[in-house]
Design a protein around this motif. Sequence first.
Motif, short mmCIF file in Angstrom:
data_model
loop_
_atom_site.label_atom_id
_atom_site.label_comp_id
_atom_site.label_asym_id
_atom_site.label_seq_id
_atom_site.Cartn_x
_atom_site.Cartn_y
_atom_site.Cartn_z
N MET A 60 5.37 -13.97 8.17
CA MET A 60 4.28 -13.93 9.18
C MET A 60 3.89 -15.49 9.47
N ASP A 61 3.79 -16.24 8.48
CA ASP A 61 3.75 -17.79 8.26
C ASP A 61 5.07 -18.21 8.38
N ARG A 62 5.48 -18.97 9.59
CA ARG A 62 6.97 -19.59 9.73
C ARG A 62 6.99 -20.79 8.94
N ALA A 63 5.87 -21.31 8.58
CA ALA A 63 6.06 -22.59 7.47
C ALA A 63 6.67 -22.03 6.12
N LYS A 64 6.42 -20.81 5.81
CA LYS A 64 6.77 -20.25 4.57
C LYS A 64 8.21 -19.56 4.49
N VAL A 65 8.67 -19.35 5.66
CA VAL A 65 10.09 -19.10 6.14
C VAL A 65 11.01 -20.21 5.53
N ASP A 66 10.90 -21.24 5.87
CA ASP A 66 11.51 -22.26 5.36
C ASP A 66 11.26 -22.83 3.91
N LEU A 67 10.32 -22.50 3.37
CA LEU A 67 9.94 -22.82 1.97
C LEU A 67 10.79 -21.69 1.37
N ALA A 68 10.75 -20.34 1.54
CA ALA A 68 11.58 -19.33 0.95
C ALA A 68 13.27 -19.85 1.00
N ARG A 69 13.75 -20.14 2.08
CA ARG A 69 15.11 -20.56 2.29
C ARG A 69 15.35 -21.89 1.37
N GLU A 70 14.41 -22.81 1.39
CA GLU A 70 14.55 -23.74 0.38
C GLU A 70 14.65 -23.42 -1.10
N LEU A 71 13.94 -22.46 -1.47
CA LEU A 71 13.76 -21.94 -2.63
C LEU A 71 15.00 -21.50 -3.23
N GLU A 72 15.45 -20.52 -2.17
CA GLU A 72 16.89 -19.88 -2.47
C GLU A 72 17.97 -20.78 -2.52
N ARG A 73 17.74 -21.77 -1.76
CA ARG A 73 18.97 -22.84 -1.87
C ARG A 73 18.78 -23.62 -3.40
N ARG A 74 17.71 -23.87 -3.95
CA ARG A 74 17.59 -24.89 -4.89
C ARG A 74 17.67 -23.81 -6.02
N TYR A 75 17.39 -22.82 -6.14
CA TYR A 75 17.24 -21.66 -7.06
C TYR A 75 17.89 -20.47 -6.84
N PRO A 76 19.19 -20.27 -6.72
CA PRO A 76 19.67 -19.01 -6.22
C PRO A 76 19.48 -18.11 -7.45
N THR A 77 19.79 -16.77 -6.89
CA THR A 77 19.61 -15.92 -7.79
C THR A 77 21.12 -15.52 -8.63
N GLU A 78 20.80 -15.40 -10.02
CA GLU A 78 21.73 -15.17 -10.74
C GLU A 78 21.76 -14.07 -11.45
N LEU A 79 23.00 -13.51 -11.46
CA LEU A 79 23.25 -11.91 -11.64
C LEU A 79 22.94 -11.50 -13.33
N ASP A 80 22.54 -12.54 -14.19
CA ASP A 80 22.46 -12.18 -15.34
C ASP A 80 20.75 -12.23 -15.74
N GLU A 81 20.09 -12.56 -14.59
CA GLU A 81 18.68 -12.58 -14.97
C GLU A 81 18.14 -11.19 -15.23
N GLU A 82 17.08 -11.21 -16.02
CA GLU A 82 16.38 -9.86 -16.35
C GLU A 82 15.30 -9.34 -15.36
N GLU A 83 15.10 -10.16 -14.45
CA GLU A 83 13.88 -9.54 -13.75
C GLU A 83 14.62 -9.73 -12.23
N GLY A 84 13.67 -9.25 -11.24
CA GLY A 84 13.77 -9.60 -9.74
C GLY A 84 15.08 -8.79 -9.39
N ILE A 85 15.97 -9.75 -8.28
CA ILE A 85 16.87 -9.16 -7.58
C ILE A 85 18.02 -8.76 -8.33
N ALA A 86 18.22 -9.67 -9.66
CA ALA A 86 19.22 -9.15 -10.44
C ALA A 86 19.10 -7.71 -11.09
N LYS A 87 17.76 -7.47 -11.24
CA LYS A 87 17.54 -6.38 -11.89
C LYS A 87 17.69 -4.98 -10.83
N ALA A 88 17.46 -5.40 -9.71
CA ALA A 88 17.65 -4.18 -8.80
C ALA A 88 19.03 -4.05 -8.54
#
Length: 462
Positions: A382-410
């Motif tokens: 809903m806040d366009r500024a946070k769209v860029d922040l979310a993309r930057e976070l994913e670029r700098r900290y991509p999801t790792e499949l061996d992570e215990e929580e979050g997307i990897a767990k799902a």
Amino acid sequence: MATSNQPNVSRGSAPFDLMRAIDESLAEGVYAVDCNGNLIFLNRAAERALGWTEKELLGKNMHEVIHYKRPDGRPFPVEECPLLEVLRTGEVRASDEDHFVRRDGTTFPVAYTSSPIIADGKIAGAVVAFRDVTETKRIERELREQKETLEAVSRVGQTLVADLDLPRIIQNVTSAAAEAVGARSAVFTYEFTDERGAPQSFRATVGFSPEEAQKIADLRATGLFKQNEAKVVRLGDARRSSLFKDATASSMIESLRLVSLIIAPIGSRAGQVNGALVLGHPQANRFTERDERVAAGLAAQAAIAIDNARIFDLAERARARAEASERAWQFLAEATALLASSLDYQKTLANLAKLSVPYLADWCAIDLLQDGRVQRLAVEHMDRAKVDLARELERRYPTELDEEEGIAKALRTKSAVIYQTITDEVLEKLARDQEHLHALRGLGIRSVMILPLVARGRVLGT
């Protein structure tokens, strides 16, 4: 008060004997005094009311015998006596707001008429006719108290009629009841089971500290809030009541200054007793029958208002569920149409993320599992500024499949991962370093639901 040439009334004269014959037949008390205020006649009704005989009072100043003090014990100076004023003015005096003193020193309310006795054109004395109005005053007092009770209950009732907020209703009734009966402390407790089977409890207090309010909650086991009888209880001294035989309860009652008590049950339309209004005072025998009636009236008003509030709340919940169901069907219809509108899955999923915000959430991200890596396909906020922040976070900290929580767990469990409340502790588990933690906090996420995309048993993403 008298002069030597003033006429006097003589006993034994024909007019006097006629007056006696008449006065002895009256139900009213009648006495006569000479021009100095000394008794010359007292009929039988007056003897019975005052406790004196005529023989005992003859020649005595009547003000000094039956009118020398006020009901509160203060002296009543003869100079202020309205009964004797007729001897000075010759004008008839009448009142229904005075008191006489009996032989035993007790006072009682009277209504009287004091009239001059005229002889040879001069004031020769006065005759006073009076009656005991104790019963009349009692009835007047009861009627006045009933009126005050009705007015007090009506005032509160008028404010409750339009109020559908249950906690506010309970607090307003508690405050109004304490003020109406002069209670130093009050507590209103109400419990019920809602339509989902969950217990609900509400409490309001007046005149108690938070620590004392907790003690009141602890009194539930002692009998104060027993709800087995739907009647008002008034206790002159709760410390001596059979309700509190338990030593702990008795001690707690005294420490909370609940000596005089009124306990009014709060019922419901279904006939259940769900709570109680308790009014207390640190002194014994402080509450009257009138206070009891006020408490009962306010408890009845509160019960009606609470029932109305609960009915309104149920209706609002039903309406909200119906609206939510309608929105859900609308969303599913739009999502189905969107998914079938194009073979370009990237474009379709990006549009699905846009559709999900703000209907389902404040932000939505769609990730696909490609070549053993998680690729972010779309993100909306809903806040366009946070769209860029979310993309930057994913670029700098991509999801790792061996992570215990979050997307990897799902992805690993093929099950939804839900975080009802995102606490700082949860963020610390998800963060890889302090900078990552700071960025996650910046997203302002309060809760998260991660759903796996599964087709034919194969996990495609989240």
